[in-house]
Design an enzyme around this catalytic site. Structure first.
Site, PDB file in Angstrom:
ATOM      1  N   LYS A  93      27.731  -3.513  -3.968  1.00  0.00           N
ATOM      2  CA  LYS A  93      28.815  -4.496  -3.885  1.00  0.00           C
ATOM      3  C   LYS A  93      30.182  -3.829  -3.699  1.00  0.00           C
ATOM      4  O   LYS A  93      31.013  -4.314  -2.938  1.00  0.00           O
ATOM      5  CB  LYS A  93      28.825  -5.377  -5.145  1.00  0.00           C
ATOM      6  CG  LYS A  93      27.724  -6.440  -5.123  1.00  0.00           C
ATOM      7  CD  LYS A  93      27.595  -7.170  -6.434  1.00  0.00           C
ATOM      8  CE  LYS A  93      28.739  -8.137  -6.668  1.00  0.00           C
ATOM      9  NZ  LYS A  93      28.558  -8.895  -7.932  1.00  0.00           N
ATOM     10  N   TYR A 147      23.641   3.629  -2.148  1.00  0.00           N
ATOM     11  CA  TYR A 147      24.938   4.304  -1.982  1.00  0.00           C
ATOM     12  C   TYR A 147      25.172   4.614  -0.509  1.00  0.00           C
ATOM     13  O   TYR A 147      26.200   4.264   0.066  1.00  0.00           O
ATOM     14  CB  TYR A 147      24.918   5.582  -2.807  1.00  0.00           C
ATOM     15  CG  TYR A 147      26.184   6.414  -2.786  1.00  0.00           C
ATOM     16  CD1 TYR A 147      27.352   5.963  -3.403  1.00  0.00           C
ATOM     17  CD2 TYR A 147      26.203   7.684  -2.203  1.00  0.00           C
ATOM     18  CE1 TYR A 147      28.505   6.758  -3.420  1.00  0.00           C
ATOM     19  CE2 TYR A 147      27.342   8.475  -2.220  1.00  0.00           C
ATOM     20  CZ  TYR A 147      28.489   8.017  -2.838  1.00  0.00           C
ATOM     21  OH  TYR A 147      29.625   8.797  -2.858  1.00  0.00           O
TER      22      TYR A 147
HETATM   23  P1  NAD Z   1      34.121   8.449 -10.338  1.00  0.00           P
HETATM   24  O1  NAD Z   1      32.903   7.745 -10.828  1.00  0.00           O
HETATM   25  O2  NAD Z   1      34.741   9.476 -11.223  1.00  0.00           O
HETATM   26  O3  NAD Z   1      35.242   7.400  -9.949  1.00  0.00           O
HETATM   27  C1  NAD Z   1      34.969   6.139  -9.417  1.00  0.00           C
HETATM   28  C2  NAD Z   1      35.886   5.125 -10.072  1.00  0.00           C
HETATM   29  O4  NAD Z   1      35.686   3.832  -9.468  1.00  0.00           O
HETATM   30  C3  NAD Z   1      35.609   4.957 -11.578  1.00  0.00           C
HETATM   31  O5  NAD Z   1      36.803   5.060 -12.308  1.00  0.00           O
HETATM   32  C4  NAD Z   1      35.005   3.555 -11.668  1.00  0.00           C
HETATM   33  O6  NAD Z   1      35.248   2.944 -12.919  1.00  0.00           O
HETATM   34  C5  NAD Z   1      35.671   2.858 -10.497  1.00  0.00           C
HETATM   35  N1  NAD Z   1      34.943   1.676 -10.014  1.00  0.00           N
HETATM   36  C6  NAD Z   1      33.623   1.608  -9.667  1.00  0.00           C
HETATM   37  N2  NAD Z   1      33.321   0.355  -9.272  1.00  0.00           N
HETATM   38  C7  NAD Z   1      34.470  -0.377  -9.343  1.00  0.00           C
HETATM   39  C8  NAD Z   1      34.810  -1.730  -9.059  1.00  0.00           C
HETATM   40  N3  NAD Z   1      33.890  -2.606  -8.630  1.00  0.00           N
HETATM   41  N4  NAD Z   1      36.093  -2.143  -9.232  1.00  0.00           N
HETATM   42  C9  NAD Z   1      37.043  -1.269  -9.672  1.00  0.00           C
HETATM   43  N5  NAD Z   1      36.780   0.025  -9.967  1.00  0.00           N
HETATM   44  C10 NAD Z   1      35.513   0.468  -9.801  1.00  0.00           C
HETATM   45  O7  NAD Z   1      33.744   9.108  -8.925  1.00  0.00           O
HETATM   46  P2  NAD Z   1      34.583  10.097  -7.984  1.00  0.00           P
HETATM   47  O8  NAD Z   1      33.837  11.357  -7.859  1.00  0.00           O
HETATM   48  O9  NAD Z   1      35.996  10.127  -8.396  1.00  0.00           O
HETATM   49  O10 NAD Z   1      34.451   9.345  -6.586  1.00  0.00           O
HETATM   50  C11 NAD Z   1      35.493   8.547  -6.078  1.00  0.00           C
HETATM   51  C12 NAD Z   1      35.179   8.107  -4.663  1.00  0.00           C
HETATM   52  O11 NAD Z   1      35.003   9.243  -3.817  1.00  0.00           O
HETATM   53  C13 NAD Z   1      33.910   7.254  -4.533  1.00  0.00           C
HETATM   54  O12 NAD Z   1      34.121   6.266  -3.575  1.00  0.00           O
HETATM   55  C14 NAD Z   1      32.891   8.259  -4.037  1.00  0.00           C
HETATM   56  O13 NAD Z   1      31.878   7.631  -3.286  1.00  0.00           O
HETATM   57  C15 NAD Z   1      33.741   9.176  -3.173  1.00  0.00           C
HETATM   58  N6  NAD Z   1      33.136  10.504  -3.051  1.00  0.00           N
HETATM   59  C16 NAD Z   1      33.231  11.411  -4.045  1.00  0.00           C
HETATM   60  C17 NAD Z   1      32.634  12.657  -3.900  1.00  0.00           C
HETATM   61  C18 NAD Z   1      32.732  13.719  -4.962  1.00  0.00           C
HETATM   62  O14 NAD Z   1      32.161  14.792  -4.771  1.00  0.00           O
HETATM   63  N7  NAD Z   1      33.447  13.537  -6.044  1.00  0.00           N
HETATM   64  C19 NAD Z   1      31.911  12.953  -2.730  1.00  0.00           C
HETATM   65  C20 NAD Z   1      31.816  11.979  -1.753  1.00  0.00           C
HETATM   66  C21 NAD Z   1      32.452  10.752  -1.906  1.00  0.00           C
END
Ligand code: NAD
Ligand code: UDP
Length: 329
Positions: A93, A147
């Protein structure tokens, strides 16, 4: 007048570092998060600043932000394989409905939007290293499909808003990024190994450990994302560090770094776990003049320092986060 930026997923790992960067650059930051995988402690140092506002909101429902917005960075999404296996519907979602809401908001505000895509759009890649013109090899119905397909849909709808509505859009394909503020129990390999070493447990290598990853330190990642947002390039750009290592060699590096004498134990390889991953960053080099500057030894030393200084209660919490209060039955 300073620009105003909305950052979703702001209480998470990458989102919180982005908040810091945009505050430091003099922007007004509107942060939004539902705290499902994130934690307010990652941004509590920003509360009380005039140019920082926080909304506790789930972006899969209508998103309203009063006032002007110049930029939106959509980072809300579970990001670790264990997180998104435990909350698969929320993951689908936020990548689909959530992205649609934020694109609608960007259109309404005439704002430029950058979305956080991922190397997972390449699935278990048959091309190595992965460049942006590779279409990927994803199992739509496998456990990681929730995902991978949400992120692929996110890219498609973003390009549709760009082409159909003329919206200014940016797509970052982020490769494995690490650093302070990762959640110790999110199951990703770096917090998992460091947590295990600090608790005196064996390091769990999945499969035979010959699968590879290429780890990018968070400061480099944030610099790449910042440059991409301010560029005029609307096709996807890989942002990551091409320095590739096998997971078994990486486990040995962690044992050296932490100065522990933990053993390595082998556990089954999760389904569809990509066997190799390395970004081709020539596009980022050419278009953004960007490449990572922080080598793994330096980045891992900073990351280890962060985890080492967590409270003993936090360190002992090895079990995965309880999502039940966020899930509607
Ligand atoms: P994380 O889990 O630390 O952060 C994600 C944040 O999104 C969390 O604070 C969570 O509470 C919030 N969240 C999730 N669903 C939500 C919703 N419906 N409404 C509001 N907030 C919501 O993860 P991250 O590593 O910081 O990743 C952040 C983004 O970067 C993501 O989109 C992830 O797919 C992308 N990403 C990260 C990496 C990585 O290596 N860290 C790699 C590829 C992509
Ligand atoms: N991994 C591992 N032991 C762990 C956690 C992860 O061997 O305790 C492996 C995992 O199977 C994958 C790699 O480390 O091959 C990176 O996993 P992570 O969950 O960090 O992210 P991914 O790149 O798979 O999304």
């Amino acid at each position: 007048m300073s620009k105003r930026v909305l950052i979703t997923g702001a209480a998470g790992f990458l989102g919180s570092h982005l908040c810091d960067r945009f505050i430091a650059e003099g922007y007004k930051v509107v942060a939004m998060d539902n705290l499902i995988t994130g934690d307010l402690k990652n941004i509590e140092h920003l509360f009380g600043k005039d140019n920082f506002t926080f909304y506790h909101h789930d972006v899969t429902t209508f998103v309203h932000v009063p006032g002007r917005l110049d930029y939106i960075l959509h980072f809300a999404s579970p990001a670790s394989p264990i997180d998104y296996l435990k909350i698969p519907i929320q993951t689908l979602k936020v990548g689909s409905l959530g992205t649609h809401n934020l694109l609608g908001l960007a259109k309404e505000k005439n704002a430029r939007i950058l979305i956080a895509s991922t190397s997972e759009v390449y699935g278990d890649p048959l091309v190595h290293p992965q460049s942006e013109d590779y279409y990927g090899n994803v199992n739509t119905i496998g456990p990681r499909g929730v995902y991978d397909e949400a992120k692929r849909f996110q890219e498609s709808i973003t390009m549709a808003y760009h082409r159909f509505h003329g919206l200014e859009t940016r797509i970052a394909r982020i490769f494995n990024t690490y650093g302070p503020r990762m959640r110790l129990n999110d199951g990703r390999v770096i917090p998992a190994f460091i947590g295990q070493a600090l608790r005196g447990e064996d390091l769990t290598v999945f499969g035979d450990g010959t699968q590879t990853r290429s780890f990018c330190f968070v400061d480099d990642q944030v610099e790449g994302l910042y440059r991409l947002l301010l560029s005029d390039y609307s096709l996807p750009v890989n942002i990551g560090n091409p320095d590739e290592i096998s997971i078994l060699d990486f486990a040995e590096e962690i044992i050296k770094l932490t100065g522990t004498d933990q053993k390595i134990v082998f556990k089954p390889l999760p389904k569809d776990d990509p066997l190799q991953r390395q970004p081709d960053i020539s596009r980022a080099q050419e278009i953004l003049g960007w490449e990572p500057k922080i080598d793994r030894a330096t980045g891992m030393a900073k990351t280890y320092d962060y985890f080492k200084n967590l409270s003993p209660e936090e360190l002992l919490k090895s079990e995965h986060k309880d999502f039940s209060k966020h899930i509607r039955k």
